[in-house]
Design a protein around this motif. Sequence first.
Motif, PDB file in Angstrom:
ATOM      1  N   TYR A  71     -19.686 -35.406  96.052  1.00  0.00           N
ATOM      2  CA  TYR A  71     -18.956 -34.546  95.111  1.00  0.00           C
ATOM      3  C   TYR A  71     -17.448 -34.617  95.346  1.00  0.00           C
ATOM      4  O   TYR A  71     -16.664 -34.475  94.406  1.00  0.00           O
ATOM      5  N   GLU A  72     -17.061 -34.826  96.592  1.00  0.00           N
ATOM      6  CA  GLU A  72     -15.634 -34.940  96.903  1.00  0.00           C
ATOM      7  C   GLU A  72     -15.023 -36.145  96.178  1.00  0.00           C
ATOM      8  O   GLU A  72     -13.954 -36.053  95.570  1.00  0.00           O
ATOM      9  N   LEU A  73     -15.725 -37.278  96.242  1.00  0.00           N
ATOM     10  CA  LEU A  73     -15.202 -38.483  95.585  1.00  0.00           C
ATOM     11  C   LEU A  73     -15.186 -38.301  94.063  1.00  0.00           C
ATOM     12  O   LEU A  73     -14.211 -38.678  93.396  1.00  0.00           O
ATOM     13  N   ARG A  74     -16.227 -37.672  93.540  1.00  0.00           N
ATOM     14  CA  ARG A  74     -16.276 -37.404  92.096  1.00  0.00           C
ATOM     15  C   ARG A  74     -15.088 -36.544  91.675  1.00  0.00           C
ATOM     16  O   ARG A  74     -14.417 -36.824  90.681  1.00  0.00           O
ATOM     17  N   TRP A  75     -14.833 -35.499  92.454  1.00  0.00           N
ATOM     18  CA  TRP A  75     -13.719 -34.605  92.129  1.00  0.00           C
ATOM     19  C   TRP A  75     -12.380 -35.344  92.244  1.00  0.00           C
ATOM     20  O   TRP A  75     -11.536 -35.267  91.352  1.00  0.00           O
ATOM     21  N   ARG A  76     -12.220 -36.097  93.331  1.00  0.00           N
ATOM     22  CA  ARG A  76     -10.935 -36.756  93.621  1.00  0.00           C
ATOM     23  C   ARG A  76     -10.564 -37.778  92.546  1.00  0.00           C
ATOM     24  O   ARG A  76      -9.397 -37.909  92.184  1.00  0.00           O
ATOM     25  N   VAL A  77     -11.579 -38.488  92.014  1.00  0.00           N
ATOM     26  CA  VAL A  77     -11.287 -39.529  91.013  1.00  0.00           C
ATOM     27  C   VAL A  77     -11.240 -38.958  89.598  1.00  0.00           C
ATOM     28  O   VAL A  77     -10.370 -39.329  88.806  1.00  0.00           O
ATOM     29  N   LEU A  78     -12.145 -38.021  89.288  1.00  0.00           N
ATOM     30  CA  LEU A  78     -12.281 -37.594  87.885  1.00  0.00           C
ATOM     31  C   LEU A  78     -11.630 -36.253  87.545  1.00  0.00           C
ATOM     32  O   LEU A  78     -11.357 -35.997  86.369  1.00  0.00           O
ATOM     33  N   ARG A  79     -11.407 -35.410  88.519  1.00  0.00           N
ATOM     34  CA  ARG A  79     -10.915 -34.064  88.222  1.00  0.00           C
ATOM     35  C   ARG A  79      -9.528 -33.760  88.822  1.00  0.00           C
ATOM     36  O   ARG A  79      -8.661 -33.244  88.125  1.00  0.00           O
ATOM     37  N   GLN A  80      -9.329 -34.085  90.084  1.00  0.00           N
ATOM     38  CA  GLN A  80      -8.045 -33.765  90.727  1.00  0.00           C
ATOM     39  C   GLN A  80      -6.842 -34.309  89.949  1.00  0.00           C
ATOM     40  O   GLN A  80      -5.848 -33.598  89.767  1.00  0.00           O
ATOM     41  N   PRO A  81      -6.888 -35.576  89.463  1.00  0.00           N
ATOM     42  CA  PRO A  81      -5.712 -36.102  88.754  1.00  0.00           C
ATOM     43  C   PRO A  81      -5.371 -35.314  87.478  1.00  0.00           C
ATOM     44  O   PRO A  81      -4.271 -35.444  86.957  1.00  0.00           O
ATOM     45  N   HIS A  82      -6.314 -34.491  87.015  1.00  0.00           N
ATOM     46  CA  HIS A  82      -6.068 -33.724  85.792  1.00  0.00           C
ATOM     47  C   HIS A  82      -5.888 -32.242  86.098  1.00  0.00           C
ATOM     48  O   HIS A  82      -6.014 -31.389  85.206  1.00  0.00           O
ATOM     49  N   GLY A  83      -5.618 -31.937  87.384  1.00  0.00           N
ATOM     50  CA  GLY A  83      -5.336 -30.557  87.776  1.00  0.00           C
ATOM     51  C   GLY A  83      -6.543 -29.644  87.710  1.00  0.00           C
ATOM     52  O   GLY A  83      -6.385 -28.417  87.641  1.00  0.00           O
ATOM     53  N   GLN A  84      -7.745 -30.212  87.777  1.00  0.00           N
ATOM     54  CA  GLN A  84      -8.953 -29.389  87.669  1.00  0.00           C
ATOM     55  C   GLN A  84      -9.436 -28.956  89.057  1.00  0.00           C
ATOM     56  O   GLN A  84      -9.406 -29.747  90.004  1.00  0.00           O
ATOM     57  N   PRO A  85      -9.878 -27.706  89.195  1.00  0.00           N
ATOM     58  CA  PRO A  85     -10.253 -27.170  90.514  1.00  0.00           C
ATOM     59  C   PRO A  85     -11.557 -27.757  91.052  1.00  0.00           C
ATOM     60  O   PRO A  85     -12.368 -28.290  90.284  1.00  0.00           O
ATOM     61  N   ARG A  86     -11.758 -27.645  92.369  1.00  0.00           N
ATOM     62  CA  ARG A  86     -13.041 -28.030  92.964  1.00  0.00           C
ATOM     63  C   ARG A  86     -14.137 -27.193  92.319  1.00  0.00           C
ATOM     64  O   ARG A  86     -13.938 -26.008  92.063  1.00  0.00           O
ATOM     65  N   GLY A  87     -15.256 -27.798  92.084  1.00  0.00           N
ATOM     66  CA  GLY A  87     -16.348 -27.109  91.389  1.00  0.00           C
ATOM     67  C   GLY A  87     -16.427 -27.594  89.954  1.00  0.00           C
ATOM     68  O   GLY A  87     -17.511 -27.650  89.356  1.00  0.00           O
ATOM     69  N   SER A  88     -15.256 -28.000  89.398  1.00  0.00           N
ATOM     70  CA  SER A  88     -15.235 -28.461  88.004  1.00  0.00           C
ATOM     71  C   SER A  88     -15.905 -29.820  87.862  1.00  0.00           C
ATOM     72  O   SER A  88     -16.140 -30.281  86.754  1.00  0.00           O
ATOM     73  N   GLU A  89     -16.198 -30.473  89.019  1.00  0.00           N
ATOM     74  CA  GLU A  89     -16.810 -31.804  88.957  1.00  0.00           C
ATOM     75  C   GLU A  89     -18.329 -31.727  88.821  1.00  0.00           C
ATOM     76  O   GLU A  89     -18.992 -32.760  88.785  1.00  0.00           O
ATOM     77  N   ARG A  90     -18.878 -30.498  88.754  1.00  0.00           N
ATOM     78  CA  ARG A  90     -20.346 -30.377  88.683  1.00  0.00           C
ATOM     79  C   ARG A  90     -20.768 -29.717  87.383  1.00  0.00           C
ATOM     80  O   ARG A  90     -20.025 -28.934  86.805  1.00  0.00           O
ATOM     81  N   ASP A  91     -21.995 -29.999  86.958  1.00  0.00           N
ATOM     82  CA  ASP A  91     -22.562 -29.249  85.837  1.00  0.00           C
ATOM     83  C   ASP A  91     -23.916 -28.698  86.259  1.00  0.00           C
ATOM     84  O   ASP A  91     -24.297 -28.777  87.426  1.00  0.00           O
ATOM     85  N   ASP A  92     -24.662 -28.128  85.306  1.00  0.00           N
ATOM     86  CA  ASP A  92     -25.909 -27.469  85.711  1.00  0.00           C
ATOM     87  C   ASP A  92     -27.129 -28.408  85.726  1.00  0.00           C
ATOM     88  O   ASP A  92     -28.259 -27.949  85.811  1.00  0.00           O
ATOM     89  N   LEU A  93     -26.880 -29.721  85.653  1.00  0.00           N
ATOM     90  CA  LEU A  93     -28.003 -30.666  85.688  1.00  0.00           C
ATOM     91  C   LEU A  93     -28.103 -31.422  87.015  1.00  0.00           C
ATOM     92  O   LEU A  93     -28.916 -32.336  87.150  1.00  0.00           O
ATOM     93  N   GLU A  94     -27.278 -31.049  87.981  1.00  0.00           N
ATOM     94  CA  GLU A  94     -27.238 -31.823  89.222  1.00  0.00           C
ATOM     95  C   GLU A  94     -28.609 -31.930  89.894  1.00  0.00           C
ATOM     96  O   GLU A  94     -29.004 -33.001  90.351  1.00  0.00           O
ATOM     97  N   GLU A  95     -29.334 -30.828  89.923  1.00  0.00           N
ATOM     98  CA  GLU A  95     -30.615 -30.856  90.648  1.00  0.00           C
ATOM     99  C   GLU A  95     -31.672 -31.681  89.934  1.00  0.00           C
ATOM    100  O   GLU A  95     -32.665 -32.082  90.536  1.00  0.00           O
TER     101      GLU A  95
END
Length: 146
Positions: free
Chosen positions: A18-42
């Motif tokens: 999840y860290e890598l997902r956040w760092r590549v897809l969310r952090q560059p757009h100013g999105q907070p940790r947690g924003s990289e997940r949805d409710d289908l992960e499980e």
Amino acid sequence: MDIMIKQPKTDKEFQDYYELRWRVLRQPHGQPRGSERDDLEELSIHLMAYYEGKIPAAVGRAHLNSAYEAQIRFMAVDPHYQNAGIGSSLLAGLEKRIKTSGARYIVLNARETAAGFYIKNGYTRDGEAGTLFGNIRHIRMRKYLI
Ligand SMILES: CC(C)(COP(=O)(O)OP(=O)(O)OC[C@H]1O[C@@H](n2cnc3c(N)ncnc32)[C@H](O)[C@@H]1OP(=O)(O)O)[C@@H](O)C(=O)NCCC(=O)NCCS
């Protein structure tokens, strides 16, 4: 390149995933940790590529929308390892697992800037798919599994 692809299993592996997902897809757009997940992960298939057996280099996810339709989301390759074939290997790994689930085709919403990557991997454009964070245009893409 020395790349190993596997499904994350331990807490540490999922943390790195999840860290890598956040760092590549969310952090560059100013999105907070947690924003990289949805409710289908499980309910999803998760795959991760490691460089030299231990350095997280890429992540990707697949889930089923129906018995026939699978969707790929959250494809992200660490910028240090982009354009070295890792994204394609990870995508092939997801496709292989999707095939065994019985789905007949895959859909995804590609960032406009990444559409060329999916076209190289056999996907075709299937229309517009909206805009994320106000400025990232997406294209609906599809690939039939043989
Ligand atoms: C898009 C991404 C997943 C591609 O992974 P990658 O490991 O860099 O791609 P590969 O090295 O496997 O590339 C395979 C082919 O696609 C091409 N390609 C890769 N990224 C591309 C892009 N953004 N646009 C056009 N073509 C691209 C490569 O040049 C290569 O072509 P070749 O076979 O002729 O040499 C990765 O660059 C990435 O994570 N980008 C940032 C986040 C992102 O946009 N994710 C996708 C969200 S939908």
